[in-house]
Motif scaffolding. Structure first.
Motif, PDB file in Angstrom:
ATOM      1  N   THR A   1      -3.701  -1.770 -32.379  1.00 59.31           N
ATOM      2  CA  THR A   1      -4.477  -1.105 -31.334  1.00 59.31           C
ATOM      3  C   THR A   1      -5.306  -2.106 -30.550  1.00 59.31           C
ATOM      4  O   THR A   1      -5.317  -2.097 -29.317  1.00 59.31           O
ATOM      5  CB  THR A   1      -5.407  -0.044 -31.946  1.00 59.31           C
ATOM      6  N   THR A   2      -6.005  -2.983 -31.263  1.00 63.34           N
ATOM      7  CA  THR A   2      -6.856  -3.955 -30.574  1.00 63.34           C
ATOM      8  C   THR A   2      -6.023  -4.978 -29.817  1.00 63.34           C
ATOM      9  O   THR A   2      -6.447  -5.474 -28.772  1.00 63.34           O
ATOM     10  CB  THR A   2      -7.790  -4.664 -31.571  1.00 63.34           C
ATOM     11  N   THR A   3      -4.836  -5.302 -30.327  1.00 66.39           N
ATOM     12  CA  THR A   3      -3.957  -6.239 -29.622  1.00 66.39           C
ATOM     13  C   THR A   3      -3.499  -5.649 -28.296  1.00 66.39           C
ATOM     14  O   THR A   3      -3.534  -6.319 -27.252  1.00 66.39           O
ATOM     15  CB  THR A   3      -2.732  -6.583 -30.484  1.00 66.39           C
ATOM     16  N   ILE A   4      -3.070  -4.385 -28.318  1.00 65.44           N
ATOM     17  CA  ILE A   4      -2.637  -3.715 -27.090  1.00 65.44           C
ATOM     18  C   ILE A   4      -3.818  -3.534 -26.144  1.00 65.44           C
ATOM     19  O   ILE A   4      -3.688  -3.695 -24.925  1.00 65.44           O
ATOM     20  CB  ILE A   4      -1.976  -2.371 -27.425  1.00 65.44           C
ATOM     21  N   TYR A   5      -4.986  -3.203 -26.697  1.00 63.78           N
ATOM     22  CA  TYR A   5      -6.192  -3.057 -25.875  1.00 63.78           C
ATOM     23  C   TYR A   5      -6.510  -4.373 -25.161  1.00 63.78           C
ATOM     24  O   TYR A   5      -6.787  -4.391 -23.961  1.00 63.78           O
ATOM     25  CB  TYR A   5      -7.360  -2.629 -26.757  1.00 63.78           C
ATOM     26  N   ALA A   6      -6.444  -5.475 -25.903  1.00 64.21           N
ATOM     27  CA  ALA A   6      -6.726  -6.789 -25.316  1.00 64.21           C
ATOM     28  C   ALA A   6      -5.730  -7.122 -24.212  1.00 64.21           C
ATOM     29  O   ALA A   6      -6.102  -7.630 -23.144  1.00 64.21           O
ATOM     30  CB  ALA A   6      -6.700  -7.869 -26.399  1.00 64.21           C
ATOM     31  N   GLU A   7      -4.453  -6.839 -24.457  1.00 67.63           N
ATOM     32  CA  GLU A   7      -3.425  -7.108 -23.450  1.00 67.63           C
ATOM     33  C   GLU A   7      -3.654  -6.244 -22.216  1.00 67.63           C
ATOM     34  O   GLU A   7      -3.484  -6.715 -21.078  1.00 67.63           O
ATOM     35  CB  GLU A   7      -2.040  -6.845 -24.041  1.00 67.63           C
ATOM     36  N   ALA A   8      -4.040  -4.984 -22.423  1.00 72.72           N
ATOM     37  CA  ALA A   8      -4.302  -4.087 -21.296  1.00 72.72           C
ATOM     38  C   ALA A   8      -5.502  -4.557 -20.479  1.00 72.72           C
ATOM     39  O   ALA A   8      -5.504  -4.455 -19.249  1.00 72.72           O
ATOM     40  CB  ALA A   8      -4.535  -2.660 -21.802  1.00 72.72           C
ATOM     41  N   VAL A   9      -6.505  -5.090 -21.145  1.00 70.23           N
ATOM     42  CA  VAL A   9      -7.667  -5.643 -20.437  1.00 70.23           C
ATOM     43  C   VAL A   9      -7.240  -6.855 -19.620  1.00 70.23           C
ATOM     44  O   VAL A   9      -7.595  -6.991 -18.439  1.00 70.23           O
ATOM     45  CB  VAL A   9      -8.783  -6.020 -21.424  1.00 70.23           C
ATOM     46  N   ASN A  10      -6.468  -7.742 -20.224  1.00 69.92           N
ATOM     47  CA  ASN A  10      -6.025  -8.954 -19.526  1.00 69.92           C
ATOM     48  C   ASN A  10      -5.115  -8.644 -18.340  1.00 69.92           C
ATOM     49  O   ASN A  10      -5.128  -9.350 -17.336  1.00 69.92           O
ATOM     50  CB  ASN A  10      -5.321  -9.896 -20.507  1.00 69.92           C
ATOM     51  N   ARG A  11      -4.323  -7.575 -18.471  1.00 70.05           N
ATOM     52  CA  ARG A  11      -3.437  -7.178 -17.372  1.00 70.05           C
ATOM     53  C   ARG A  11      -4.182  -6.465 -16.258  1.00 70.05           C
ATOM     54  O   ARG A  11      -3.683  -6.334 -15.149  1.00 70.05           O
ATOM     55  CB  ARG A  11      -2.347  -6.233 -17.882  1.00 70.05           C
ATOM     56  N   GLY A  12      -5.373  -5.945 -16.586  1.00 63.13           N
ATOM     57  CA  GLY A  12      -6.109  -5.163 -15.611  1.00 63.13           C
ATOM     58  C   GLY A  12      -5.823  -3.678 -15.695  1.00 63.13           C
ATOM     59  O   GLY A  12      -6.328  -2.904 -14.887  1.00 63.13           O
ATOM     60  N   THR A  13      -5.011  -3.261 -16.687  1.00 63.73           N
ATOM     61  CA  THR A  13      -4.752  -1.831 -16.880  1.00 63.73           C
ATOM     62  C   THR A  13      -6.025  -1.116 -17.295  1.00 63.73           C
ATOM     63  O   THR A  13      -6.289   0.010 -16.885  1.00 63.73           O
ATOM     64  CB  THR A  13      -3.666  -1.627 -17.960  1.00 63.73           C
ATOM     65  N   VAL A  14      -6.808  -1.780 -18.144  1.00 59.00           N
ATOM     66  CA  VAL A  14      -8.125  -1.295 -18.530  1.00 59.00           C
ATOM     67  C   VAL A  14      -9.152  -2.093 -17.743  1.00 59.00           C
ATOM     68  O   VAL A  14      -9.158  -3.326 -17.791  1.00 59.00           O
ATOM     69  CB  VAL A  14      -8.355  -1.455 -20.051  1.00 59.00           C
ATOM     70  N   ASN A  15      -9.995  -1.384 -17.009  1.00 59.72           N
ATOM     71  CA  ASN A  15     -10.943  -2.042 -16.111  1.00 59.72           C
ATOM     72  C   ASN A  15     -12.213  -2.441 -16.845  1.00 59.72           C
ATOM     73  O   ASN A  15     -12.943  -1.590 -17.344  1.00 59.72           O
ATOM     74  CB  ASN A  15     -11.302  -1.104 -14.959  1.00 59.72           C
ATOM     75  N   VAL A  16     -12.431  -3.735 -16.943  1.00 59.05           N
ATOM     76  CA  VAL A  16     -13.696  -4.251 -17.446  1.00 59.05           C
ATOM     77  C   VAL A  16     -14.141  -5.365 -16.506  1.00 59.05           C
ATOM     78  O   VAL A  16     -13.584  -5.546 -15.434  1.00 59.05           O
ATOM     79  CB  VAL A  16     -13.588  -4.765 -18.901  1.00 59.05           C
ATOM     80  N   SER A  17     -15.105  -6.111 -16.903  1.00 61.23           N
ATOM     81  CA  SER A  17     -15.717  -7.117 -16.039  1.00 61.23           C
ATOM     82  C   SER A  17     -14.740  -8.195 -15.580  1.00 61.23           C
ATOM     83  O   SER A  17     -13.812  -8.568 -16.292  1.00 61.23           O
ATOM     84  CB  SER A  17     -16.877  -7.779 -16.787  1.00 61.23           C
ATOM     85  N   GLN A  18     -14.986  -8.707 -14.370  1.00 60.56           N
ATOM     86  CA  GLN A  18     -14.241  -9.864 -13.882  1.00 60.56           C
ATOM     87  C   GLN A  18     -14.782 -11.158 -14.481  1.00 60.56           C
ATOM     88  O   GLN A  18     -14.139 -12.205 -14.401  1.00 60.56           O
ATOM     89  CB  GLN A  18     -14.332  -9.932 -12.349  1.00 60.56           C
ATOM     90  N   ASN A  19     -15.961 -11.072 -15.083  1.00 57.81           N
ATOM     91  CA  ASN A  19     -16.565 -12.225 -15.754  1.00 57.81           C
ATOM     92  C   ASN A  19     -15.774 -12.509 -17.035  1.00 57.81           C
ATOM     93  O   ASN A  19     -15.700 -11.675 -17.934  1.00 57.81           O
ATOM     94  CB  ASN A  19     -18.033 -11.911 -16.079  1.00 57.81           C
ATOM     95  N   THR A  20     -15.156 -13.685 -17.101  1.00 58.94           N
ATOM     96  CA  THR A  20     -14.268 -13.993 -18.238  1.00 58.94           C
ATOM     97  C   THR A  20     -15.009 -13.993 -19.562  1.00 58.94           C
ATOM     98  O   THR A  20     -14.448 -13.588 -20.590  1.00 58.94           O
ATOM     99  CB  THR A  20     -13.580 -15.346 -18.028  1.00 58.94           C
ATOM    100  N   ASN A  21     -16.257 -14.432 -19.575  1.00 56.87           N
ATOM    101  CA  ASN A  21     -17.029 -14.443 -20.815  1.00 56.87           C
ATOM    102  C   ASN A  21     -17.319 -13.027 -21.289  1.00 56.87           C
ATOM    103  O   ASN A  21     -17.152 -12.700 -22.473  1.00 56.87           O
ATOM    104  CB  ASN A  21     -18.349 -15.198 -20.612  1.00 56.87           C
TER     105      ASN A  21
END
Length: 390
Positions: free
Chosen positions: A126-146
């Protein structure tokens, strides 16, 4: 009668307008809340302080005592009771013990995560897919890489955002003690904001038409929504145990989205385009696997096509009474709308006998058995690894 009908129509029209307006307002308010939560997260996770980040029903944040690093002397009281230095009304604190400072700090942080219970450890896939979705932009979070990296890391619950190392004591005889602590008010603020942000992402993922919903992309969306809902459940535990209020979250749990995902699977149909089959035996073997996973198998008008090619050829080795049937099976799951191959599958082998017809018969049996044994795992892995399009 005409007047009554008109009034009824007027009432229904106004109720419809009001309902649409209320829904739009609710959606706009949720989006505004998510943007505000992200703003606070970016400030706090970047090392700043947001004056508006304190939450109700939480003791106001206070500065942590200055960390002390000492060696030798009398054993400090905090090694057995960290709350002797970090007051319980403001902090959650635990002690870790190791053979060196690094080991002690690592154990202290692990003990702090364990304080919230093993049940909140998130599933790795679950966390692996979540991380990939964040990196792809499917899940919207900050543009700040940190900030994005911290949010991804926090999903696993292995590392709690806001956790800090405080006092260190080396007894000089091979044992080191370290305190890991969380500021309760800051923790409530951070994890509440992440819940708000995650909930908005769930809304965006699942706000799709039925036509889009009943596809593999729709399935991926609801499975990701389920994973995020599970992460939110963990975050709610953190907020609650840190003394924050959880009454206003009004969250749906992961089971709701998992049930929706199961319903989506039942509404996805796969057709077949087969070449080189004998009496549809290979087609039926693949259909059996897909049916067992809950999918429907229909004609060529399905949104997905399993293109199957079976190639067989006769081989007669020199100085041998045996005849072999060499075969290759290729099965590509294709999305009709785009023509893209979603899941390739292929294998080659051979079967022999005294005559070619019997060799072919054995080859078909072998192909059927291989499909039954191998394709379910391949297909389930495909379903598990699905990440939605943006």
């Amino acid at each position: 009668m005409i007047k009554i009908s008109f009034l009824l129509f007027f009432y229904v029209l106004n109720f419809s307008i009001f309902t649409n307006y209320a829904n739009a307002q609710t959606s706009a308010d949720a989006e505004l809340a998510a943007r505000d939560a992200l703003r606070r997260l970016e400030i706090v996770l970047s090392g700043g302080a947001d004056q508006g980040s304190q939450r109700a029903n939480t003791t106001p944040s206070v500065p942590a005592p200055p960390a002390q690093v000492t060696r030798g002397g009398s054993q400090p009281r905090w090694t057995n009771d960290p709350y002797a230095v970090y007051p319980r009304e403001h902090f959650i604190a635990v002690t870790g013990i190791g053979t060196n400072r690094s080991d002690a700090e690592r154990r202290a942080l692990a003990a702090l995560a364990a304080f919230f219970g093993q049940s909140i450890q998130a599933d790795f896939s679950t966390t692996t897919i979540y991380a990939e979705a964040v990196n792809r932009g499917t899940v919207n979070v900050s543009q700040n890489t940190n900030v994005r990296a911290q949010i991804i890391t926090a999903a696993s619950m292995d590392n709690l955002i806001g956790a800090e190392i405080g006092n260190i004591w080396d007894d000089g005889r091979g044992t080191v003690y370290a305190v890991a602590f969380l500021d309760k008010a800051k923790t409530v603020s951070i994890y509440t904001d992440m819940i708000i942000l995650n909930n908005q992402n769930i809304t965006l993922l699942t706000a799709i038409s039925n036509a889009e919903k009943n596809t593999f992309n729709g399935l991926a969306r609801f499975r990701l929504a389920s994973g995020i809902a599970g992460i939110n459940t963990n975050y709610v535990s953190v907020v609650s145990m840190a003394g924050g209020s959880t009454a206003s979250f009004n969250l749906r749990n992961a089971d709701f989205y998992n049930l929706e995902a199961l319903n989506i699977i039942r509404n996805i149909s796969v057709g077949f385009n087969v070449r080189g089959d004998q009496n549809n035996r290979v087609r039926d073997a693949f259909a059996g696997v897909l049916n067992s996973e809950g999918l429907r198998t229909q004609g060529v008008n399905s949104p997905y096509i399993l293109e199957i090619n079976i190639n067989m050829n006769e081989v007669r080795p020199a100085n041998s009474d045996f005849v072999f049937c060499n075969f290759t099976v290729n099965a590509n799951l294709i999305e009709r709308a785009t023509g893209s191959v979603l899941l390739p599958f292929s294998y080659s082998d051979r079967e022999g006998h005294m005559n070619y017809e019997e060799a072919q018969t054995r080859a078909i049996f072998f192909i059927e058995r291989t499909i039954a044994e191998r394709y379910p795992a391949v297909f389930r892995e495909f379903l598990t690894s699905l990440i939605p399009n943006r």
